[in-house]
Design a protein around this motif. Structure first.
Motif, PDB file in Angstrom:
ATOM      1  N   UNK A 129      37.715  49.047  -1.711  1.00  0.00           N
ATOM      2  CA  UNK A 129      37.167  49.922  -0.640  1.00  0.00           C
ATOM      3  C   UNK A 129      37.529  49.243   0.855  1.00  0.00           C
ATOM      4  N   UNK A 130      37.549  47.837   1.013  1.00  0.00           N
ATOM      5  CA  UNK A 130      37.674  47.419   2.480  1.00  0.00           C
ATOM      6  C   UNK A 130      39.216  47.686   2.618  1.00  0.00           C
ATOM      7  N   UNK A 131      39.922  47.735   1.873  1.00  0.00           N
ATOM      8  CA  UNK A 131      41.416  47.996   2.210  1.00  0.00           C
ATOM      9  C   UNK A 131      41.709  49.301   2.499  1.00  0.00           C
ATOM     10  N   UNK A 132      41.019  50.147   1.688  1.00  0.00           N
ATOM     11  CA  UNK A 132      40.788  51.392   2.255  1.00  0.00           C
ATOM     12  C   UNK A 132      40.359  51.936   3.779  1.00  0.00           C
ATOM     13  N   UNK A 133      39.333  51.416   3.948  1.00  0.00           N
ATOM     14  CA  UNK A 133      38.634  51.261   5.211  1.00  0.00           C
ATOM     15  C   UNK A 133      39.482  50.763   6.370  1.00  0.00           C
ATOM     16  N   UNK A 134      40.067  49.616   5.977  1.00  0.00           N
ATOM     17  CA  UNK A 134      41.164  49.047   7.112  1.00  0.00           C
ATOM     18  C   UNK A 134      42.078  49.894   7.319  1.00  0.00           C
ATOM     19  N   UNK A 135      42.850  50.426   6.138  1.00  0.00           N
ATOM     20  CA  UNK A 135      43.787  51.154   6.262  1.00  0.00           C
ATOM     21  C   UNK A 135      43.537  52.611   7.173  1.00  0.00           C
ATOM     22  N   UNK A 136      42.683  53.188   7.062  1.00  0.00           N
ATOM     23  CA  UNK A 136      41.859  54.423   7.711  1.00  0.00           C
ATOM     24  C   UNK A 136      41.908  54.059   9.153  1.00  0.00           C
ATOM     25  N   UNK A 137      41.457  52.779   9.575  1.00  0.00           N
ATOM     26  CA  UNK A 137      41.365  52.434  10.880  1.00  0.00           C
ATOM     27  C   UNK A 137      42.792  52.165  11.483  1.00  0.00           C
ATOM     28  N   UNK A 138      43.557  51.582  10.699  1.00  0.00           N
ATOM     29  CA  UNK A 138      44.668  51.160  11.188  1.00  0.00           C
ATOM     30  C   UNK A 138      45.668  52.614  11.495  1.00  0.00           C
ATOM     31  N   UNK A 139      45.498  53.604  10.632  1.00  0.00           N
ATOM     32  CA  UNK A 139      46.210  54.849  10.723  1.00  0.00           C
ATOM     33  C   UNK A 139      45.462  55.499  11.817  1.00  0.00           C
ATOM     34  N   UNK A 155      49.379  46.176   5.626  1.00  0.00           N
ATOM     35  CA  UNK A 155      48.650  45.423   6.724  1.00  0.00           C
ATOM     36  C   UNK A 155      47.287  45.266   6.378  1.00  0.00           C
ATOM     37  N   UNK A 156      46.660  46.382   6.140  1.00  0.00           N
ATOM     38  CA  UNK A 156      45.181  46.397   5.443  1.00  0.00           C
ATOM     39  C   UNK A 156      44.938  45.426   4.208  1.00  0.00           C
TER      40      UNK A 156
END
Length: 196
Positions: A129-139, A155-156
């Protein structure tokens, strides 16, 4: 489950979390939880049959609602991707440096001795879940020109592996706040677009 039963279960999990945070996983007994909750052994067994069942329920219930709420608030306030990522990492940093009520030791004691399939592992779910959140923020940051990143998912994932490593290091070898800042900043600097 009635409202009263749900409240009692929640109370048991709150007290059990304190016990696991203090003693780890392997040293906790049902008696410890009974004493912390100030209930009868039979009262505890109405809700849980083992310390393992209690521990897994504690992990499932501690899915960092604070992070979700903080990020939702940031999204509602038109914050930039960088602001939201900084907010997310601030919450992670608090967890890394938390001295009390941390389940890191208990988690590693439990998961290093029990083979839990990835789909049933609450830590894996939290990590993903954290990876998904960070990935969305980076995108979002890449789309707005705030970040530069050819592989937001990689990166996430890397960032969350660093966070998890810092959590363990904080409990085993000790990590200063400055060291946490340095490691997180190192990754974030890689997101800054190159100057033209």
């Amino acid at each position: 489950m009635s409202e009263k039963s749900a409240q009692k279960r929640k109370y048991i999990l709150e007290k059990a979390r304190e016990v696991f945070a203090e003693k780890g996983f392997k040293d906790v007994t049902m008696k410890d939880v009974v004493e912390a909750c100030d209930i009868s052994r039979g009262g505890l067994y109405l809700y849980f049959s083992s310390t393992e069942e209690i521990f897994l329920a504690v992990l499932s219930d501690s899915s960092d609602d604070d992070d979700d709420e903080a990020i939702a608030n940031a999204l509602n306030n038109d914050a930039t991707a960088g602001d939201m990522l900084a907010l997310f990492l601030k919450e992670q940093k608090k967890e890394i440096l938390r001295k009390k009520n941390s389940l890191v030791r208990a988690c590693y004691e439990y998961f290093s001795t029990v083979d839990v399939p990835a789909q049933d592992n609450p830590l894996r779910k939290q990590f993903d879940t954290a990876v998904t959140i960070v990935q969305a923020l980076i995108e979002n940051g890449v789309q707005s020109g705030e970040f530069f990143c050819a592989d937001p998912y990689g990166c996430a994932r890397n960032l969350m592996y660093v966070v998890e490593g810092l959590k363990v290091s904080a409990k085993t070898i000790g990590v200063s706040e400055a060291a946490v800042d340095r490691e997180l900043l190192y990754i974030l600097e890689g997101l800054v677009p190159p100057e033209e």
